[in-house]
Design a protein around this motif. Structure first.
Motif, mmCIF file in Angstrom:
data_model
loop_
_atom_site.group_PDB
_atom_site.id
_atom_site.type_symbol
_atom_site.label_atom_id
_atom_site.label_comp_id
_atom_site.label_asym_id
_atom_site.label_seq_id
_atom_site.Cartn_x
_atom_site.Cartn_y
_atom_site.Cartn_z
ATOM 1 N N VAL A 17 0.813 -1.223 0.000
ATOM 2 C CA VAL A 17 0.000 0.000 0.000
ATOM 3 C C VAL A 17 0.840 1.264 0.000
ATOM 4 O O VAL A 17 0.359 2.332 -0.392
ATOM 5 N N VAL A 18 2.053 1.172 0.485
ATOM 6 C CA VAL A 18 2.943 2.328 0.474
ATOM 7 C C VAL A 18 4.376 1.840 0.397
ATOM 8 O O VAL A 18 4.731 0.793 0.949
ATOM 9 N N MET A 19 5.191 2.593 -0.335
ATOM 10 C CA MET A 19 6.620 2.326 -0.392
ATOM 11 C C MET A 19 7.363 3.603 -0.051
ATOM 12 O O MET A 19 6.869 4.716 -0.287
ATOM 13 N N ALA A 20 8.534 3.422 0.510
ATOM 14 C CA ALA A 20 9.251 4.600 1.005
ATOM 15 C C ALA A 20 10.751 4.363 0.987
ATOM 16 O O ALA A 20 11.223 3.228 0.891
ATOM 17 N N TRP A 21 11.468 5.465 1.073
ATOM 18 C CA TRP A 21 12.910 5.456 1.288
ATOM 19 C C TRP A 21 13.191 6.048 2.662
ATOM 20 O O TRP A 21 12.658 7.107 3.012
ATOM 21 N N TYR A 22 14.015 5.345 3.401
ATOM 22 C CA TYR A 22 14.528 5.826 4.674
ATOM 23 C C TYR A 22 16.048 5.917 4.558
ATOM 24 O O TYR A 22 16.648 5.324 3.658
ATOM 25 N N ARG A 23 16.660 6.622 5.475
ATOM 26 C CA ARG A 23 18.113 6.660 5.521
ATOM 27 C C ARG A 23 18.581 6.687 6.970
ATOM 28 O O ARG A 23 17.864 7.142 7.864
ATOM 29 N N GLN A 24 19.782 6.193 7.146
ATOM 30 C CA GLN A 24 20.380 6.184 8.472
ATOM 31 C C GLN A 24 21.850 6.554 8.352
ATOM 32 O O GLN A 24 22.623 5.828 7.714
ATOM 33 N N ALA A 25 22.188 7.666 8.970
ATOM 34 C CA ALA A 25 23.571 8.113 9.006
ATOM 35 C C ALA A 25 24.234 7.553 10.255
ATOM 36 O O ALA A 25 23.545 7.216 11.231
ATOM 37 N N PRO A 26 25.552 7.440 10.264
ATOM 38 C CA PRO A 26 26.255 6.906 11.438
ATOM 39 C C PRO A 26 25.899 7.678 12.698
ATOM 40 O O PRO A 26 25.941 8.905 12.724
ATOM 41 N N GLY A 27 25.525 6.933 13.739
ATOM 42 C CA GLY A 27 25.208 7.548 15.008
ATOM 43 C C GLY A 27 23.858 8.215 15.090
ATOM 44 O O GLY A 27 23.524 8.845 16.093
ATOM 45 N N LYS A 28 23.063 8.081 14.031
ATOM 46 C CA LYS A 28 21.746 8.717 14.011
ATOM 47 C C LYS A 28 20.649 7.687 13.816
ATOM 48 O O LYS A 28 20.897 6.576 13.358
ATOM 49 N N GLN A 29 19.434 8.092 14.141
ATOM 50 C CA GLN A 29 18.291 7.207 13.949
ATOM 51 C C GLN A 29 17.893 7.168 12.475
ATOM 52 O O GLN A 29 18.153 8.106 11.720
ATOM 53 N N ARG A 30 17.268 6.076 12.110
ATOM 54 C CA ARG A 30 16.743 5.965 10.750
ATOM 55 C C ARG A 30 15.618 6.978 10.587
ATOM 56 O O ARG A 30 14.772 7.129 11.472
ATOM 57 N N GLU A 31 15.616 7.666 9.447
ATOM 58 C CA GLU A 31 14.605 8.688 9.217
ATOM 59 C C GLU A 31 13.970 8.509 7.837
ATOM 60 O O GLU A 31 14.605 8.028 6.893
ATOM 61 N N LEU A 32 12.717 8.929 7.754
ATOM 62 C CA LEU A 32 12.002 8.875 6.490
ATOM 63 C C LEU A 32 12.546 9.947 5.546
ATOM 64 O O LEU A 32 12.700 11.097 5.940
#
Length: 119
Positions: free
Chosen positions: A32-47
């Motif tokens: 129903v939905v697709m997305a890209w997330y990213r996670q930088a070193p030392g940070k939380q995964r974000e939309l």
């Protein structure tokens, strides 16, 4: 089940562009939905960006105007076109799919693709 495989990451200079791809397989008709997330070193995964079956999209403020999310349903592929890249865009980018079934909603993740932006 849904399997997601990302590609397209790499090393790019600031100001450059990249296009990420995510090929979905398995029970894709119930996504129903697709997305890209990213996670930088030392940070939380974000939309980063999401796209729903009806075509509506939303973006993180940090990438608005620089990124475009799209989906080719015939190819079961999700894309993220990124431009004017900044060093702070450096992260592992993950593809996400939300699948709705009779028994509930399930989330699936790809293995991630590294994007590194040099200054």
């Amino acid at each position: 089940q849904v399997q997601l495989v990302e590609s397209g990451g790499g090393l790019v200079q600031a100001g450059g562009s990249l296009r990420l791809s995510c090929e979905a397989s398995g029970s894709t008709t119930s996504i129903v939905v697709m997305a890209w997330y990213r996670q930088a070193p030392g940070k939380q995964r974000e939309l980063v960006a999401a796209i729903r079956n009806g075509g509506s999209t939303n973006y993180a403020d940090s990438v608005k105007g620089r990124c475009l999310i799209s989906r080719d349903n015939a190819k079961n592929t999700l894309y993220l076109q990124m431009g004017s890249l900044k060093p702070e865009d450096t992260a592992v980018y993950y593809c996400n799919a939300e699948r709705l079934t009779t028994w509930g909603q399930y989330a699936y993740w790809g293995q991630g693709t590294q994007v590194t932006v040099s200054s």
